[in-house]
Design an enzyme around this catalytic site. Structure first.
Site, PDB file in Angstrom:
ATOM      1  N   SER A   1      -8.403 -11.478   0.066  1.00 24.39           N
ATOM      2  CA  SER A   1      -8.251 -12.173   0.953  1.00 24.39           C
ATOM      3  C   SER A   1      -8.930 -13.695   1.318  1.00 24.39           C
ATOM      4  CB  SER A   1      -8.024 -11.681   2.479  1.00 24.39           C
ATOM      5  OG  SER A   1      -9.050 -11.345   2.982  1.00 24.39           O
TER       6      SER A   1
ATOM      7  N   HIS B   1      -0.178  -6.218  -6.161  1.00 29.51           N
ATOM      8  CA  HIS B   1      -0.501  -7.744  -6.053  1.00 29.51           C
ATOM      9  C   HIS B   1      -0.832  -7.811  -5.021  1.00 29.51           C
ATOM     10  CE1 HIS B   1       2.085  -8.304  -2.184  1.00 29.51           C
ATOM     11  NE2 HIS B   1       1.882  -9.456  -2.255  1.00 29.51           N
TER      12      HIS B   1
ATOM     13  N   ALA C   1      -3.909  -7.652  -1.408  1.00 28.95           N
ATOM     14  CA  ALA C   1      -4.229  -6.389  -0.638  1.00 28.95           C
ATOM     15  C   ALA C   1      -3.419  -6.282   0.510  1.00 28.95           C
ATOM     16  CB  ALA C   1      -5.552  -7.859   0.596  1.00 28.95           C
ATOM     17  N   GLY C   2      -2.595  -6.488   0.903  1.00 21.98           N
ATOM     18  CA  GLY C   2      -1.821  -6.573   1.978  1.00 21.98           C
ATOM     19  C   GLY C   2      -1.886  -6.530   3.585  1.00 21.98           C
TER      20      GLY C   2
END
Length: 406
Positions: free
Chosen positions: A313, A335, A337-338
């Site tokens: 992020s 793809h 951190a989520g």
């Protein structure tokens, strides 16, 4: 690898040490209950609830595709290049470089996406001829002739090529472990991809109603292979994926042009280490002895030797990785951190002071408009990387010094 449950097929996850919300698990159970899922559903460590299907999931299907599982940001992905610029070449104040990037590449969205949208070019993009000389526009017109419902978005496509978009799309300058400057960007197929996605999602739902097919979630409406609609969707899907890749290439050229003005003669060979990978797309692949339609919804292809990008992020580290070719993950990795907070929740819970502290040392926006993208809204990237150590190896570790958000 963890066993996360079973419906018609098992749900296998690389989620040890990272949170997985219950509503995301329910979405995964719904997907795994469909009769055309091959072998199992694979879950990446950045998994979280998403519109249509779970972000961070890999869905192998035989004989059908679920348009909402692909989503509306078709072909969304990342591009990164390593430059010859070094950390010591950077000025103490990076604001001028960030301002020049923001001026060079339209970003955001105003005027409801209309003629005065600040996120589009006021006229067809300066690079539109270069992109559409690849016959992309000719192919788009063939698609529009069969599906006039996407005509308006198709007209706007030349105004969107080389633009960033909104939300979590970004352009970043990063430093690797040796002090080399990287340019990294994240975007997709813009308005035309969104329209193609929403149009075929609605067509799929209409087909479910037509044949009285009841699903655990209406967003899992699918298009069966062998139908004319399926062929049309695959045609439009592949077009949008190519457009998204071209969009990233055009933006990268613009950013490198800014850098050349600030650091003349120092760019070096940017093609030497360059990665351009989708993480929202469909590909025909062979897994466990079967040709399948593999939907990666927030996941990157990670065959043995494949290079990929896993961004953190704002204010967190990012990674250039090499795939290990794990069969159980269908050769995939995360793809990013989520999210752990919805955008609305992040705005309520994260203060401007928190955001400023979390992005200290990064030249970026520090205002209320980016609180939903602040690091606290995402899972810790170190935990995400640890959970997928069997999927990828880290080649380069990057830390941001400039971040432009859509």
């Amino acid at each position: 690898m963890q066993f996360l449950g079973k419906s018609t097929v098992p749900i296998q996850g690389w989620t040890e040490g990272v949170p997985v919300e219950e509503k995301a698990l329910q979405q995964l159970r719904n997907v795994a209950s469909l009769p055309f899922i091959h072998k199992h559903v694979a879950v990446m460590p950045d998994v979280h609830w998403g519109m249509g299907a779970t972000v961070g999931s890999v869905i192998p299907t035989v004989g059908a595709i679920i348009p909402a599982a692909v989503g509306v940001d078709i072909g969304c992905g990342m591009m990164a290049v390593r430059t010859g610029i070094q950390a010591e070449d950077l000025p103490d104040n990076l604001h001028a470089i960030r301002s020049d990037i923001e001026a060079a590449i339209p970003h955001g969205r105003t005027d409801n996406g209309g003629a005065n949208d600040r996120g589009a070019w006021g006229a067809p993009s300066p690079d539109a001829d270069w992109v559409f000389s690849t016959k992309l526009m000719d192919r788009l017109q063939v698609i529009v002739a069969k599906h006039p419902g996407i005509a308006r978005a198709a007209e706007r496509a030349p105004f969107h090529i080389g633009t960033l978009g909104t939300g979590n799309h970004f352009i970043e300058f990063c430093l690797d472990e040796a002090g080399a400057v990287w340019v990294m960007l994240h975007s997709g197929s813009r308005g035309i991809g969104n329209k193609i996605g929403t149009y075929f999602i609605e067509r799929a739902k209409a087909e479910m109603r037509r044949w009285f097919i009841n699903l655990p979630d209406a967003d899992l409406a699918y298009i069966p292979e062998g139908s004319e609609l399926f062929d049309d969707y695959v045609e439009a899907l592949h077009w949008a994926q190519e457009f998204a890749q071209a969009n990233r290439e055009v933006m990268m050229r613009s950013v490198l042009g800014v850098l050349e003005r600030h650091f003349p003669g120092k760019l070096g060979n940017v093609d030497e280490v360059a990665v351009n990978c989708h993480h929202n797309y469909v590909a025909k692949e062979n897994h466990y002895g079967k040709n399948v339609w593999l939907t990666r919804k927030g996941a990157v292809r990670a065959r043995k030797g494949d290079m990929g990008i896993i961004p953190g992020s704002m204010g967190a580290r990012s990674f250039i990785v090499r795939g290990k070719g794990c069969d159980e993950s269908f050769h995939s990795c995360s793809h990013g951190a989520g999210r752990v907070m919805s955008r609305g929740e992040a705005v309520k819970r994260i203060s401007l002071e928190d955001h400023a502290k979390a992005t200290a040392g990064v030249e970026c926006r520090k205002d209320e408009g980016v609180l939903d993208e602040s690091p606290a809204a995402y899972k810790p990237i170190d935990a995400v990387m640890a959970a997928q150590k069997d999927l990828v190896e880290i080649v380069h570790e990057l830390r941001q010094v400039i971040c432009v958000k859509g």
